[in-house]
Design a protein around this motif. Structure first.
Motif, PDB file in Angstrom:
ATOM      1  N   GLN A 199       4.252  10.746  -3.761  1.00 35.85           N
ATOM      2  CA  GLN A 199       4.441   9.402  -4.301  1.00 35.85           C
ATOM      3  C   GLN A 199       3.565   9.189  -5.520  1.00 35.85           C
ATOM      4  OE1 GLN A 199       6.587   7.083  -3.440  1.00 35.85           O
ATOM      5  NE2 GLN A 199       5.824   5.537  -4.858  1.00 35.85           N
ATOM      6  N   LEU A 200       2.347   9.717  -5.478  1.00 31.74           N
ATOM      7  CA  LEU A 200       1.406   9.542  -6.582  1.00 31.74           C
ATOM      8  C   LEU A 200       1.916  10.164  -7.869  1.00 31.74           C
ATOM      9  CD1 LEU A 200      -1.508   8.705  -7.518  1.00 31.74           C
ATOM     10  CD2 LEU A 200      -2.227  11.019  -6.853  1.00 31.74           C
ATOM     11  N   ILE A 201       2.447  11.394  -7.767  1.00 28.28           N
ATOM     12  CA  ILE A 201       2.903  12.088  -8.983  1.00 28.28           C
ATOM     13  C   ILE A 201       4.406  11.925  -9.212  1.00 28.28           C
ATOM     14  CG2 ILE A 201       1.050  13.783  -8.757  1.00 28.28           C
ATOM     15  CD1 ILE A 201       3.206  15.811  -7.862  1.00 28.28           C
ATOM     16  N   GLN A 202       5.060  11.197  -8.273  1.00 24.55           N
ATOM     17  CA  GLN A 202       6.501  10.936  -8.374  1.00 24.55           C
ATOM     18  C   GLN A 202       7.292  12.240  -8.511  1.00 24.55           C
ATOM     19  OE1 GLN A 202       7.531   7.799 -11.092  1.00 24.55           O
ATOM     20  NE2 GLN A 202       6.314   6.309  -9.980  1.00 24.55           N
ATOM     21  N   HIS A 203       6.964  13.172  -7.640  1.00 25.41           N
ATOM     22  CA  HIS A 203       7.657  14.461  -7.633  1.00 25.41           C
ATOM     23  C   HIS A 203       7.524  15.049  -6.236  1.00 25.41           C
ATOM     24  CE1 HIS A 203       8.921  18.500  -8.680  1.00 25.41           C
ATOM     25  NE2 HIS A 203       9.186  18.104  -9.910  1.00 25.41           N
ATOM     26  N   SER A 204       8.623  15.562  -5.685  1.00 23.30           N
ATOM     27  CA  SER A 204       8.544  16.158  -4.349  1.00 23.30           C
ATOM     28  C   SER A 204       7.720  17.444  -4.400  1.00 23.30           C
ATOM     29  CB  SER A 204       9.951  16.456  -3.802  1.00 23.30           C
ATOM     30  OG  SER A 204      10.618  17.356  -4.645  1.00 23.30           O
ATOM     31  N   LEU A 205       6.970  17.681  -3.342  1.00 21.44           N
ATOM     32  CA  LEU A 205       6.099  18.857  -3.265  1.00 21.44           C
ATOM     33  C   LEU A 205       6.474  19.703  -2.050  1.00 21.44           C
ATOM     34  CD1 LEU A 205       2.635  17.218  -3.999  1.00 21.44           C
ATOM     35  CD2 LEU A 205       4.025  18.560  -5.567  1.00 21.44           C
ATOM     36  N   HIS A 206       6.335  21.009  -2.213  1.00 22.93           N
ATOM     37  CA  HIS A 206       6.557  21.904  -1.090  1.00 22.93           C
ATOM     38  C   HIS A 206       5.209  22.475  -0.656  1.00 22.93           C
ATOM     39  CE1 HIS A 206       8.487  24.610   1.635  1.00 22.93           C
ATOM     40  NE2 HIS A 206       7.901  25.651   1.079  1.00 22.93           N
TER      41      HIS A 206
ATOM     42  N   GLY B  28       9.822   6.132  -7.895  1.00 21.76           N
ATOM     43  CA  GLY B  28       9.579   7.504  -8.322  1.00 21.76           C
ATOM     44  C   GLY B  28      10.831   8.224  -8.760  1.00 21.76           C
ATOM     45  N   ARG B  29      10.632   9.518  -9.028  1.00 21.56           N
ATOM     46  CA  ARG B  29      11.716  10.380  -9.483  1.00 21.56           C
ATOM     47  C   ARG B  29      12.877  10.360  -8.495  1.00 21.56           C
ATOM     48  NH1 ARG B  29      12.041  16.396  -9.185  1.00 21.56           N
ATOM     49  NH2 ARG B  29      13.357  17.120 -10.881  1.00 21.56           N
ATOM     50  N   ASN B  30      14.098  10.257  -9.014  1.00 17.10           N
ATOM     51  CA  ASN B  30      15.298  10.118  -8.184  1.00 17.10           C
ATOM     52  C   ASN B  30      15.252   8.871  -7.312  1.00 17.10           C
ATOM     53  OD1 ASN B  30      14.974  13.413  -8.321  1.00 17.10           O
ATOM     54  ND2 ASN B  30      17.081  12.707  -8.554  1.00 17.10           N
TER      55      ASN B  30
ATOM     56  N   SER C 116       0.828  -1.213   0.000  1.00 22.93           N
ATOM     57  CA  SER C 116       0.000   0.000   0.000  1.00 22.93           C
ATOM     58  C   SER C 116       0.861   1.262   0.000  1.00 22.93           C
ATOM     59  CB  SER C 116      -0.947   0.008   1.213  1.00 22.93           C
ATOM     60  OG  SER C 116      -1.783  -1.123   1.200  1.00 22.93           O
ATOM     61  N   GLY C 117       1.935   1.222  -0.773  1.00 26.53           N
ATOM     62  CA  GLY C 117       2.804   2.377  -0.902  1.00 26.53           C
ATOM     63  C   GLY C 117       3.778   2.577   0.246  1.00 26.53           C
ATOM     64  N   GLU C 118       3.739   1.681   1.253  1.00 25.30           N
ATOM     65  CA  GLU C 118       4.621   1.813   2.412  1.00 25.30           C
ATOM     66  C   GLU C 118       5.690   0.723   2.383  1.00 25.30           C
ATOM     67  OE1 GLU C 118       4.535   4.235   4.609  1.00 25.30           O
ATOM     68  OE2 GLU C 118       2.751   5.160   3.720  1.00 25.30           O
ATOM     69  N   LEU C 119       6.927   1.127   2.608  1.00 26.41           N
ATOM     70  CA  LEU C 119       8.034   0.176   2.675  1.00 26.41           C
ATOM     71  C   LEU C 119       7.956  -0.639   3.965  1.00 26.41           C
ATOM     72  CD1 LEU C 119      10.664   2.680   1.379  1.00 26.41           C
ATOM     73  CD2 LEU C 119      10.433   0.386   0.405  1.00 26.41           C
ATOM     74  N   LEU C 120       8.202  -1.932   3.854  1.00 28.03           N
ATOM     75  CA  LEU C 120       8.183  -2.820   5.016  1.00 28.03           C
ATOM     76  C   LEU C 120       9.606  -2.868   5.592  1.00 28.03           C
ATOM     77  CD1 LEU C 120       5.995  -5.674   3.482  1.00 28.03           C
ATOM     78  CD2 LEU C 120       5.252  -3.696   4.837  1.00 28.03           C
ATOM     79  N   HIS C 121       9.915  -1.906   6.431  1.00 33.67           N
ATOM     80  CA  HIS C 121      11.307  -1.710   6.843  1.00 33.67           C
ATOM     81  C   HIS C 121      11.907  -2.924   7.549  1.00 33.67           C
ATOM     82  CE1 HIS C 121      11.165   2.383   5.512  1.00 33.67           C
ATOM     83  NE2 HIS C 121      10.192   2.717   6.350  1.00 33.67           N
ATOM     84  N   ALA C 122      11.208  -3.503   8.490  1.00 31.97           N
ATOM     85  CA  ALA C 122      11.765  -4.647   9.230  1.00 31.97           C
ATOM     86  C   ALA C 122      12.023  -5.821   8.287  1.00 31.97           C
ATOM     87  CB  ALA C 122      10.808  -5.057  10.351  1.00 31.97           C
ATOM     88  N   GLN C 123      11.045  -6.101   7.426  1.00 26.65           N
ATOM     89  CA  GLN C 123      11.212  -7.194   6.467  1.00 26.65           C
ATOM     90  C   GLN C 123      12.349  -6.907   5.493  1.00 26.65           C
ATOM     91  OE1 GLN C 123       7.582  -8.569   4.525  1.00 26.65           O
ATOM     92  NE2 GLN C 123       8.718  -8.983   2.625  1.00 26.65           N
ATOM     93  N   ASN C 124      12.428  -5.673   5.045  1.00 24.91           N
ATOM     94  CA  ASN C 124      13.473  -5.308   4.083  1.00 24.91           C
ATOM     95  C   ASN C 124      14.867  -5.423   4.697  1.00 24.91           C
ATOM     96  OD1 ASN C 124      11.394  -4.758   2.347  1.00 24.91           O
ATOM     97  ND2 ASN C 124      11.539  -2.529   2.541  1.00 24.91           N
ATOM     98  N   LYS C 125      14.975  -5.045   5.947  1.00 23.59           N
ATOM     99  CA  LYS C 125      16.271  -5.143   6.629  1.00 23.59           C
ATOM    100  C   LYS C 125      16.727  -6.601   6.700  1.00 23.59           C
ATOM    101  CE  LYS C 125      18.590  -3.521  10.843  1.00 23.59           C
ATOM    102  NZ  LYS C 125      19.473  -2.526  10.193  1.00 23.59           N
TER     103      LYS C 125
ATOM    104  N   GLY D 167      -7.966  21.729   4.895  1.00 25.73           N
ATOM    105  CA  GLY D 167      -7.965  20.572   5.802  1.00 25.73           C
ATOM    106  C   GLY D 167      -6.984  19.490   5.422  1.00 25.73           C
ATOM    107  N   ILE D 168      -5.775  19.864   5.103  1.00 22.26           N
ATOM    108  CA  ILE D 168      -4.783  18.867   4.724  1.00 22.26           C
ATOM    109  C   ILE D 168      -4.384  18.042   5.941  1.00 22.26           C
ATOM    110  CG2 ILE D 168      -2.707  20.278   5.118  1.00 22.26           C
ATOM    111  CD1 ILE D 168      -1.675  19.182   2.408  1.00 22.26           C
ATOM    112  N   ASN D 169      -4.277  16.732   5.754  1.00 22.59           N
ATOM    113  CA  ASN D 169      -3.966  15.827   6.855  1.00 22.59           C
ATOM    114  C   ASN D 169      -2.496  15.418   6.838  1.00 22.59           C
ATOM    115  OD1 ASN D 169      -6.719  15.680   7.650  1.00 22.59           O
ATOM    116  ND2 ASN D 169      -7.089  14.240   5.972  1.00 22.59           N
ATOM    117  N   ALA D 170      -1.994  15.006   7.997  1.00 26.14           N
ATOM    118  CA  ALA D 170      -0.614  14.543   8.103  1.00 26.14           C
ATOM    119  C   ALA D 170      -0.387  13.367   7.159  1.00 26.14           C
ATOM    120  CB  ALA D 170      -0.314  14.132   9.547  1.00 26.14           C
ATOM    121  N   GLY D 171       0.655  13.417   6.420  1.00 19.79           N
ATOM    122  CA  GLY D 171       0.984  12.315   5.520  1.00 19.79           C
ATOM    123  C   GLY D 171       0.421  12.457   4.125  1.00 19.79           C
ATOM    124  N   GLU D 172      -0.545  13.392   3.935  1.00 18.13           N
ATOM    125  CA  GLU D 172      -1.147  13.513   2.608  1.00 18.13           C
ATOM    126  C   GLU D 172      -0.166  14.056   1.579  1.00 18.13           C
ATOM    127  OE1 GLU D 172      -5.865  13.980   2.445  1.00 18.13           O
ATOM    128  OE2 GLU D 172      -4.879  15.689   3.434  1.00 18.13           O
TER     129      GLU D 172
END
Length: 781
Positions: free
Chosen positions: A319-326, A191-193, A151-160, A308-313
C-alpha cells in the motif's frame, strides 16, 4: 439490486469514439441498478502526476502549461460527446475545477490525492451525462461517498451501508475508481490498479453476482501477447493462479483486485472493450479450472532479504509504494522482490531489518501446476543458459519458479521459453459427432493418431455424439472402452445441453469432428465457433450453406484464430482441397475442374456397358451398401452439386447451390413417389440410361456423370450432369468406385493435373479425417 459491476480502464476511454463504444457495451450488458466503475481517460492520470511533480518543483509555468493541456483534452471530449445545456454545464464545471486547482497551486495548498482524483471524476461525470443524452437513466457517483478508510484500512461494514444508501437501483451507476475518503474527509487513493480494486470492492459491498474488467486485451494469456506472438488466451484461470501471477508481474490483474472476492461467489471476467465479440477469460474458484502454465516478467527489480517479517507487513508496504510485492522463504530466509525505484522506501520502512541481497535484476517467473515446477525450472534455466543468460537467483515454490537475471529477457527469448515450456503443457479436447461406419473407423484409428501427435499436445477424447444422445467426460473417454461407456453412460440431450458441455470444457483447444450427414447439426457450427471450437467436417452441409451464413461463419473463424478443415467433404480421403490450396498459394491460377466426385455414380457408370440393365446395377450397389438407403438421392446428383460448390468456394468464387445447373441421372418423374413406385417404373430408368449410353457409343465415348467448373474472364460455368467422355480420356478410364479430379490451370494447361483414387469407403474417409486432425494439430503448434 446490483447484478453486475463493469469496470473500464483509461485506454477504453481515451477518445470520444472510445466513450461511444463503451456506451454501446453498457447498453448491451447492463440493467438498471448495475454499476460502472471508470478510470481517468487515456493518459489523464499521468498528466496529473506530471502536474503534481511540477508543483513540487515550484515550476509555475509548467503547472500552467499542464493545466491548459488538461483543459484542452477534457474540453475536446465534452465538445464531441455532449450537446446543448449538458455541454455548457459540463464545460462550466470543468473550468471552475481547473481554476480551483490553479488557485490552490498558487497558494501552496494543493493536495496530491485530491488532485489525482480529478481524472476519475471527469470520466464518471462525462460518461453518465453521455448515457443520459442517449436516454439511458444514469447517474455519476464520487466513490469518496462510498468507500471510507481509516489508517489505511477499509471500513467494510460502513462502506457496505453507504453503498446500499447511495447506489440507485433504477439507474446505471457510474462510479469513480481509484479513490476513497479518510475518516476526516480527505481524499485517499487506492494505489496502482485502484480502479479494478474499486470494482471488486463495490461488487462485494453490493452483493453483485459478477464483475467484468473491460480492458485493452481480450483476457488473460499464457504470456504477454505483445511480446509473445503465440501466447495462448485462456478461457478460465483459477483465482489462486491469478493472484500468484499478479504478484509476479502479470499486468492484467492486480493482487488487490482479487482480495474482495476471496470468500464470495462473485464471478470475475476479463475481456476486451476493443473486441466485444471475443470470449472473456473467467477467473474462477479453485477446482473450477485446471491449473495452467504461464510466463510472466518484471523489469528492474531488487531482491531484499528481510528479518523477522510480521503478518500484514507485506500488505502495508504494498500500500505504501502502491505496487504489489512478492515475498517468499528460501533456505529459511525471507525475501521480497521490489521495484528498484521503491527499494529505498521499502528498506526505510523495515528500519534496519531489510538489506539488498541482489540488485538491478530482471525477473522471469514460470507459473504452473506444482507437479510440473521442478521440470520446468530446470528446462527454463537450460534455455536461458543457451541464450547466454545466466540466472543469479532461482527459487522454486508451490506453483511457480522464479528466475532473477542480470539481462533483460527480450521477446525472442520469451517466445523460445514459451515454445519449450508452455506449448508442451497444452491439451486438446476432441469431440466426435457421428458414430456410424466412418465414425467407428475413425475412433478405431484414434489411439495410433494420439501416439503420433503426443510430442505436440496431450489430446483427449472427451465427447461422443450420435443422433439424440451424447456422452461427455471432461477427463477423457477411454478409447478402447468407448462403446461400453456409450452403452452405459450416454444420455439424451437438447441443443443447450451440448453447447453447455462444450462451454465447460477447460482445455487450451477444443475440436469438434463432424462425421454426420446432418444438416441440422451443421447449423450449430456458428455456436461451436462462439465457444472457441476448431472444426473438422466430413459433413458437406456447412460448406454448401447460403453464402451469407457461410461467409459469416468464415469471418467468425478467422476473427477467433480458429481452423476449419473439411478435406473429406469432397473426395473422401483424396487430397483435393490440399492440392487446390497449394496451387493457389504457389501463384498458379486454376481455370477448370472437371471430374467424378461420387463413388456411387462412378461405380454405376463405369460398370454400365449395356449388357446388364442399369436398374439391376443400382440394386446391386444398394445391396453392397454403396448407395444411400434410397438410391435416388445418389441419382439426383445433389451430392455432387454440393461438392462442386465446396470446390468453387475453395477457389474464392461466391456461388450458391442454385447457381450450379443440375441434371439428374434418371428421368425427372422417377424422383416422385416412393421407392416402390420407382421400382415399378424402373424400365423408364433403363430406357433413359440406354439412350445416353447408345449416344455416347456413337461418339466413340462412354457414359459418365461429372461436375464441371470452368473459369473464364468475367464468366463462371458450374454444372453437374451427364456427359460423354471420349474413350482414352482420363474420365473414360475411371476404375469403378474411384473419384477423379481433372484440373487445368495456368501451369497445368495442356497437360492436366489428375487426382484419382477411392471416392468412398470407411477406411479412406476416416483416414482423410485423421489427415485433417494431424494438419490442425501441427498448425496449432
Amino acid at each position: 439490486m446490483v447484478n453486475s459491476v463493469h469496470k473500464f480502464g483509461g485506454s477504453s476511454l481515451s477518445s470520444s469514439e472510445r466513450y461511444q463504444s463503451v456506451a454501446k457495451i453498457i447498453i448491451a450488458h447492463t440493467q438498471p441498478g448495475d454499476c460502472v466503475v471508470v478510470s481517468a481517460a487515456g493518459k489523464t492520470t499521468d498528466t496529473l502526476v506530471s502536474l503534481w511533480q511540477s508543483y513540487q518543483q515550484q515550476d509555475k509555468q509548467a503547472v500552467a502549461d499542464i493545466l491548459l493541456q488538461l483543459s484542452n483534452h477534457q474540453t475536446a471530449l465534452i465538445e464531441a460527446l455532449l450537446k446543448a445545456d449538458a455541454k455548457h454545464a459540463a464545460l462550466a464545471v470543468l473550468a471552475q475545477e481547473l481554476s480551483d486547482v490553479a488557485e490552490q497551486a498558487n497558494e501552496q495548498q494543493l493536495q496530491e490525492a485530491a488532485l489525482l482524483a480529478h481524472g476519475e471524476l471527469w470520466s464518471a461525470r462525462l460518461l453518465a451525462a453521455y448515457l443520459t443524452q442517449l436516454n439511458i437513466q444514469a447517474c455519476a457517483h464520487d466513490a469518496r461517498a462510498l468507500f471510507s478508510v481509516t489508517s489505511g484500512e477499509l471500513l467494510h461494514a460502513q462502506n457496505k451501508q453507504q453503498c446500499s444508501q447511495v447506489i440507485d437501483e433504477n439507474k446505471i451507476n457510474v462510479v469513480t475508481g481509484f479513490i476513497a475518503a479518510s475518516a476526516d474527509g480527505e481524499t485517499v487513493t487506492l494505489g496502482r490498479n485502484g480502479s479494478d480494486y474499486s470494482a471488486t470492492l463495490l461488487a462485494n459491498y453490493c452483493d453483485a453476482h459478477n464483475v467484468c474488467i473491460w480492458t485493452d486485451t481480450p483476457g488473460v494469456f499464457s504470456a504477454d501477447p505483445r511480446k509473445v506472438e503465440k501466447a495462448i488466451k485462456y478461457n478460465k484461470v483459477c483465482r489462486e493462479q491469478a493472484n500468484l501471477l499478479a504478484r509476479l508481474g502479470n499486468p492484467v490483474l492486480h493482487a488487490k483486485t482479487l482480495s474482495p472476492l476471496k470468500h464470495s461467489n462473485i464471478k470475475l471476467a476479463v475481456r476486451s472493450s476493443f473486441d466485444v465479440q471475443t470470449a472473456p477469460t473467467n477467473i474462477v474458484k479453485q477446482g473450477k479450472a485446471k491449473q495452467k502454465r504461464f510466463i510472466t516478467t518484471l523489469q528492474n527489480v531488487d531482491l531484499l532479504l528481510v528479518e523477522g517479517i510480521n503478518a500484514g507487513e507485506v500488505a502495508h508496504v504494498s500500500q505504501l509504494i502502491q505496487h504489489s510485492l512478492h515475498h517468499f522463504i528460501h533456505n529459511g530466509d525471507t525475501y521480497l522482490v521490489v521495484p528498484a525505484g521503491a527499494t529505498h522506501q521499502v528498506v526505510s520502512y523495515f528500519a534496519g531489518r531489510a538489506n539488498i541481497s541482489e540488485s538491478n535484476l530482471n525477473s522471469c517467473a514460470v507459473v504452473a501446476p506444482t507437479q510440473d515446477v521442478y521440470t520446468l525450472s530446470t528446462l527454463a534455466a537450460e534455455v536461458l543458459n543457451q541464450q547466454s543468460i545466466h540466472p543469479r537467483f532461482i527459487h522454486q515454490d508451490t506453483g511457480y519458479t522464479l528466475l532473477l537475471t542480470d539481462q533483460l529477457i527480450e521477446s525472442d527469448v520469451l517466445s523460445l521459453l514459451h515454445e519449450k515450456l508452455i506449448n508442451k503443457g497444452q491439451e486438446i479436447a476432441l469431440v466426435v459427432a457421428g458414430l456410424g461406419n466412418v465414425g467407428d473407423e475413425f475412433l478405431s484409428q484414434l489411439e495410433a493418431q494420439f501416439k503420433r501427435l503426443s510430442g505436440d499436445y496431450s489430446i483427449k477424447l472427451v465427447g461422443l455424439i450420435r443422433s439424440q444422445h451424447m456422452l461427455f467426460n471432461a477427463s477423457g473417454i477411454t478409447l478402447g472402452q468407448w462403446k461400453k461407456q456409450w452403452q452405459h453412460n450416454a444420455v439424451a440431450y437438447e441443443q443447450t445441453d451440448l453447447l453447455s458441455a462444450l462451454n465447460e470444457l477447460d482445455y487450451e483447444h477444443k475440436v469438434v469432428v463432424d462425421i454426420t450427414a446432418s444438416e441440422q447439426f451443421s447449423q450449430l457450427y456458428t455456436d461451436f465457433v462462439e465457444r472457441d471450437c476448431h472444426l473438422i467436417s466430413a459433413n458437406k452441409y456447412a460448406g454448401t450453406a447460403a453464402t451469407n451464413w457461410y461467409n459469416a461463419l468464415r469471418q467468425s473463424i478467422s476473427e477467433r484464430n480458429l481452423h476449419w478443415r473439411y478435406n473429406t467433404s469432397v473426395g473422401a480421403g483424396l487430397p483435393i482441397n490440399f492440392a487446390l490450396a497449394d496451387l493457389q498459394n504457389s501463384g498458379d491460377k486454376i481455370t477448370r475442374i472437371e471430374g467424378v466426385f461420387s463413388g456411387t455414380l462412378s461405380w454405376l457408370c463405369s460398370k454400365y456397358d449395356g449388357s446388364v440393365a442399369f436398374s439391376d446395377l443400382v440394386l446391386e450397389a444398394q445391396k453392397m451398401g454403396f448407395t444411400e438407403p434410397d438410391p435416388r438421392e445418389d441419382l439426383s446428383g445433389r451430392d455432387m452439386q454440393r461438392k462442386l460448390l465446396i470446390l468453387a468456394r475453395e477457389l474464392g468464387i461466391e456461388l450458391d447451390l442454385d447457381d450450379i445447373s443440375l441434371q439428374a441421372l434418371m428421368p425427372d418423374e422417377l424422383a416422385q413417389g416412393s421407392w416402390d413406385d420407382f421400382l415399378a417404373n424402373k424400365d423408364k430408368l433403363n430406357a433413359f440410361i440406354k439412350h445416353h449410353g447408345d449416344a455416347a457409343n456413337t461418339q466413340n465415348a462412354v457414359l459418365r456423370y461429372t461436375g464441371l467448373l470452368a473459369l473464364e474472364p468475367g464468366k463462371v460455368t458450374a454444372k453437374v450432369g451427364i456427359t460423354y467422355a471420349p474413350k482414352g480420356d482420363a474420365l473414360a478410364n475411371l476404375t469403378p468406385g474411384d473419384n477423379i479430379f481433372v484440373i487445368n490451370s495456368q501451369w497445368y494447361n495442356e497437360n492436366a493435373l489428375v487426382i484419382q483414387g477411392p471416392g468412398a469407403g470407411k477406411e479412406v474417409t476416416a483416414a482423410g479425417v485423421h489427415s485433417d486432425l494431424f494438419w490442425l494439430v501441427k498448425n496449432l503448434k
